[in-house]
Design a protein around this motif. Structure first.
Motif, short mmCIF file in Angstrom:
data_model
loop_
_atom_site.label_atom_id
_atom_site.label_comp_id
_atom_site.label_asym_id
_atom_site.label_seq_id
_atom_site.Cartn_x
_atom_site.Cartn_y
_atom_site.Cartn_z
N PRO A 295 27.28 -9.62 25.66
CA PRO A 295 27.78 -8.30 25.27
C PRO A 295 29.19 -8.38 24.69
O PRO A 295 29.99 -9.24 25.07
N GLY A 296 29.49 -7.45 23.79
CA GLY A 296 30.82 -7.38 23.21
C GLY A 296 31.76 -6.59 24.10
O GLY A 296 31.41 -6.22 25.23
N PRO A 297 32.95 -6.29 23.60
CA PRO A 297 33.92 -5.51 24.38
C PRO A 297 33.51 -4.04 24.46
O PRO A 297 32.79 -3.54 23.59
N ASP A 298 33.98 -3.36 25.49
CA ASP A 298 33.72 -1.93 25.63
C ASP A 298 34.77 -1.15 24.85
O ASP A 298 35.93 -1.05 25.26
N THR A 299 34.34 -0.62 23.70
CA THR A 299 35.28 0.07 22.81
C THR A 299 35.13 1.59 22.83
O THR A 299 35.96 2.30 22.31
N GLY A 300 34.05 2.08 23.41
CA GLY A 300 33.80 3.52 23.42
C GLY A 300 32.70 3.91 22.45
O GLY A 300 32.50 3.27 21.41
N VAL A 301 31.98 4.97 22.78
CA VAL A 301 30.83 5.42 21.98
C VAL A 301 31.25 5.77 20.55
O VAL A 301 30.55 5.45 19.59
N ALA A 302 32.39 6.42 20.39
CA ALA A 302 32.83 6.84 19.06
C ALA A 302 33.14 5.67 18.15
O ALA A 302 33.13 5.82 16.92
N ASP A 303 33.40 4.50 18.72
CA ASP A 303 33.80 3.35 17.92
C ASP A 303 32.66 2.38 17.62
O ASP A 303 32.89 1.31 17.06
N ILE A 304 31.43 2.73 18.02
CA ILE A 304 30.28 1.91 17.64
C ILE A 304 30.07 2.05 16.13
O ILE A 304 29.95 3.17 15.62
N PRO A 305 30.03 0.95 15.38
CA PRO A 305 29.85 1.05 13.92
C PRO A 305 28.54 1.74 13.54
O PRO A 305 27.54 1.64 14.25
N LEU A 306 28.56 2.41 12.41
CA LEU A 306 27.40 3.21 11.99
C LEU A 306 26.14 2.37 11.83
O LEU A 306 25.05 2.82 12.19
N ALA A 307 26.26 1.17 11.31
CA ALA A 307 25.08 0.32 11.12
C ALA A 307 24.41 0.01 12.46
O ALA A 307 23.18 0.01 12.57
N LYS A 308 25.22 -0.23 13.50
CA LYS A 308 24.65 -0.50 14.82
C LYS A 308 24.03 0.76 15.41
O LYS A 308 23.00 0.70 16.08
N VAL A 309 24.64 1.91 15.15
CA VAL A 309 24.10 3.19 15.63
C VAL A 309 22.71 3.43 15.05
O VAL A 309 21.78 3.84 15.75
N ILE A 310 22.56 3.16 13.75
CA ILE A 310 21.25 3.34 13.11
C ILE A 310 20.22 2.41 13.75
O ILE A 310 19.08 2.81 14.04
N GLY A 311 20.61 1.16 13.99
CA GLY A 311 19.70 0.22 14.63
C GLY A 311 19.29 0.67 16.02
O GLY A 311 18.10 0.60 16.39
N ILE A 312 20.23 1.16 16.80
CA ILE A 312 19.93 1.65 18.15
C ILE A 312 18.97 2.84 18.07
O ILE A 312 18.07 2.98 18.90
N GLY A 313 19.17 3.70 17.08
CA GLY A 313 18.30 4.86 16.91
C GLY A 313 16.85 4.46 16.68
O GLY A 313 15.93 5.06 17.25
N PHE A 314 16.65 3.42 15.87
CA PHE A 314 15.27 2.97 15.62
C PHE A 314 14.71 2.23 16.83
O PHE A 314 13.52 2.36 17.14
N ILE A 315 15.55 1.47 17.52
CA ILE A 315 15.08 0.77 18.71
C ILE A 315 14.65 1.76 19.79
O ILE A 315 13.70 1.52 20.54
#
Length: 270
Positions: A134-154
């Motif tokens: 796992p990476g560092p805990d940066t906060g929900v608002a700081d998750i990059p958009l590309a990763k957010v899209i991937g999580i949405g499909f997963i």
């Protein structure tokens, strides 16, 4: 077993499992087989009591969510990114869920699908736990958009009952380099629009089952289930974040394998 006792037990089960990576829907389906009550009679009940678990998220993170809401009114960058991430991750589940609703309803009637999903998901979880850092805990608002899209499909994998919405989103986030605490909290926040949407669609498609007739579970039982789910989830949310931040997901994976394997054996041999 009386309807009152079943309602309380199902509420506790929902609260215990909704935010753990073990599948609340899968446990509710297997419980109907194990205890022999009429699953169809309780189908709407199982959807409605999820609102108790959602309320637990809102109460637990009220200050944070209120801060994001007020920040959004002032168009603060952190609040805008927070809301953007939730909406973007929610869209795939909304679109795909509506398009395959009938197929999902069919799978919800199969305890064997649940058992296999628990088993396979547990094995996959162990594999990810051993290989992903796992990476560092940066906060929900700081998750990059590309990763957010991937999580949405997963998250859409959780449309297979027994997979676990929280498990899919958390482990998907970890695989993309999101920190454990951030991944867990993003899963909690994402549950609010996702579960509200699913409950709305289910209730709107069969309102007569909630409002009248058809062997409906009474409003008293629904209230008890909601309260039980809410109170149990309040405890689970805090404890889960603390636990996985320190120890990871392996215990949940082994639990899934044991329960899934036992359920397969029982369903095929009974």
């Amino acid at each position: 077993m009386s309807e009152t006792i079943v309602a309380i037990l199902l509420g506790i089960l929902e609260g215990l499992t909704e935010f753990l990576p073990v599948s609340s829907t899968g446990h509710l389906i297997l419980a109907s087989e194990l205890f022999g009550y009429d699953a169809a009679q309780w189908a709407q009940f199982n959807i409605v009591i999820q609102l108790g678990a959602i309320l637990a998220v809102v109460v637990t993170y009220f200050r944070y969510l209120w801060g994001m809401f007020m920040g959004l009114l002032r168009w603060e960058p952190v609040a805008v990114r927070f809301v953007r991430n939730l909406l973007v991750a929610f869209i795939p589940a909304a679109v795909i869920g509506l398009s395959v609703k009938d197929q999902i309803d069919v799978m919800l009637e199969s305890p064997l699908v649940v058992a296999w999903a628990l088993l396979v998901g547990g094995i996959a979880m162990i594999g990810l736990e051993k290989t992903v850092r796992p990476g560092p805990d940066t906060g929900v608002a700081d998750i990059p958009l590309a990763k957010v899209i991937g999580i949405g499909f997963i998250q859409c994998l959780a449309m297979i009952p027994g997979t676990s919405r929280s498990g899919a989103t958390i482990l998907g986030a970890l695989a993309m380099g999101v920190g454990r605490k951030t991944a867990a909290e993003f899963s909690f926040f994402l549950a609010v629009p996702t579960m509200l949407g699913a409950a709305t669609v289910k209730i709107a498609s069969e309102p007569e089952k909630l409002l009248a007739g058809g062997g409906l579970i009474g409003w008293g039982e629904i209230a008890l289930g909601l309260i039980a789910a809410f109170l149990t989830a309040l405890v689970v949310i805090r404890a889960f974040v603390t636990y996985v931040s320190r120890f990871g997901f392996a215990p949940f994976a082994y639990y899934r394998i044991v329960v899934g394997g036992a359920a397969i054996a029982w369903l095929m041999l009974r």
